[in-house]
Design an enzyme around this catalytic site. Sequence first.
Site, PDB file in Angstrom:
ATOM      1  N   GLY A 192       0.883  -1.232   0.049  1.00  0.00           N
ATOM      2  CA  GLY A 192       0.152  -0.005  -0.048  1.00  0.00           C
ATOM      3  C   GLY A 192       0.931   1.394   0.026  1.00  0.00           C
ATOM      4  N   GLN A 247       2.808  10.063   1.466  1.00  0.00           N
ATOM      5  CA  GLN A 247       3.821   9.116   1.434  1.00  0.00           C
ATOM      6  C   GLN A 247       4.743   9.737   0.409  1.00  0.00           C
ATOM      7  OE1 GLN A 247       2.146   5.254   2.186  1.00  0.00           O
ATOM      8  NE2 GLN A 247       4.165   5.165   3.625  1.00  0.00           N
ATOM      9  N   CYS A 258       5.996  -0.190   7.451  1.00  0.00           N
ATOM     10  CA  CYS A 258       5.413   1.212   7.048  1.00  0.00           C
ATOM     11  C   CYS A 258       6.712   1.356   5.885  1.00  0.00           C
ATOM     12  CB  CYS A 258       5.031   2.345   7.567  1.00  0.00           C
ATOM     13  SG  CYS A 258       4.451   3.770   6.900  1.00  0.00           S
ATOM     14  N   LEU A 259       6.290   1.883   4.748  1.00  0.00           N
ATOM     15  CA  LEU A 259       7.640   2.175   3.761  1.00  0.00           C
ATOM     16  C   LEU A 259       8.002   3.739   4.286  1.00  0.00           C
ATOM     17  CD1 LEU A 259       5.842   1.364   0.581  1.00  0.00           C
ATOM     18  CD2 LEU A 259       7.684   0.149   1.600  1.00  0.00           C
ATOM     19  N   HIS A 282      -4.553   0.965   7.324  1.00  0.00           N
ATOM     20  CA  HIS A 282      -3.224   1.745   7.536  1.00  0.00           C
ATOM     21  C   HIS A 282      -3.155   2.910   6.540  1.00  0.00           C
ATOM     22  CE1 HIS A 282       1.274   1.440   8.188  1.00  0.00           C
ATOM     23  NE2 HIS A 282       1.370   2.107   7.154  1.00  0.00           N
ATOM     24  N   GLU A 283      -3.231   2.542   5.372  1.00  0.00           N
ATOM     25  CA  GLU A 283      -3.259   3.664   4.429  1.00  0.00           C
ATOM     26  C   GLU A 283      -4.180   4.792   4.474  1.00  0.00           C
ATOM     27  OE1 GLU A 283      -0.662   3.751   2.590  1.00  0.00           O
ATOM     28  OE2 GLU A 283      -0.262   1.422   3.061  1.00  0.00           O
ATOM     29  N   HIS A 328      -2.826   7.508   7.078  1.00  0.00           N
ATOM     30  CA  HIS A 328      -1.801   8.253   6.394  1.00  0.00           C
ATOM     31  C   HIS A 328      -2.537   9.566   5.938  1.00  0.00           C
ATOM     32  CE1 HIS A 328       1.942   6.409   6.645  1.00  0.00           C
ATOM     33  NE2 HIS A 328       1.463   5.274   6.105  1.00  0.00           N
TER      34      HIS A 328
END
Length: 167
Positions: A45, A50, A93-94, A135-136, A139
């Site tokens: 994702g 991000q 998380c990226l 999660h996304e 963000h």
Amino acid sequence: MSTLPILKWPDPRLAQPCAPVQDPGTLDQLVTDMFETMYAAPGRGLAAPQVGVMTRLFVMDAGWKTGEMTPLVCINPAIRSASEDLATGEEGCLSVPGVTAQVARARQITLGFTDLSGQPQELALSGAAAIIAQHELDHLDGVMHFDRLEEAARAALLAEYDRARGA
């Protein structure tokens, strides 16, 4: 197509809520680049903030790492309903590479969103897809996965992250 740089914590943009998308018709190139970036990272994702775009958009693909491509574009998403049954699991998380945390999330959600053609959609998601979407969506609200931890666990995760990045 091109990969985009992924913002890393503590970039302040990651803690800011995003503005709604006004015109989904302008997002084709951004969405293409976000998918390329997500797959290259490799993640499941990626939210627009991000990559420094402060708008309510995320892309995800819950199945690609296990061989089934399931790309999904969510514009102006909102959770319509969520199960009270929670699943706690390792979440990475990226934007916080190298560390994971045990995060509790609803096992099932109903997600409303607009697709790239501007049409409203609603999907029932469960398992990994539900967790990725939550999660996304966090963000887009300026919430990081570690913000969902108790203070001691949050502090330990951030200290581990600082060590991992040499800060």
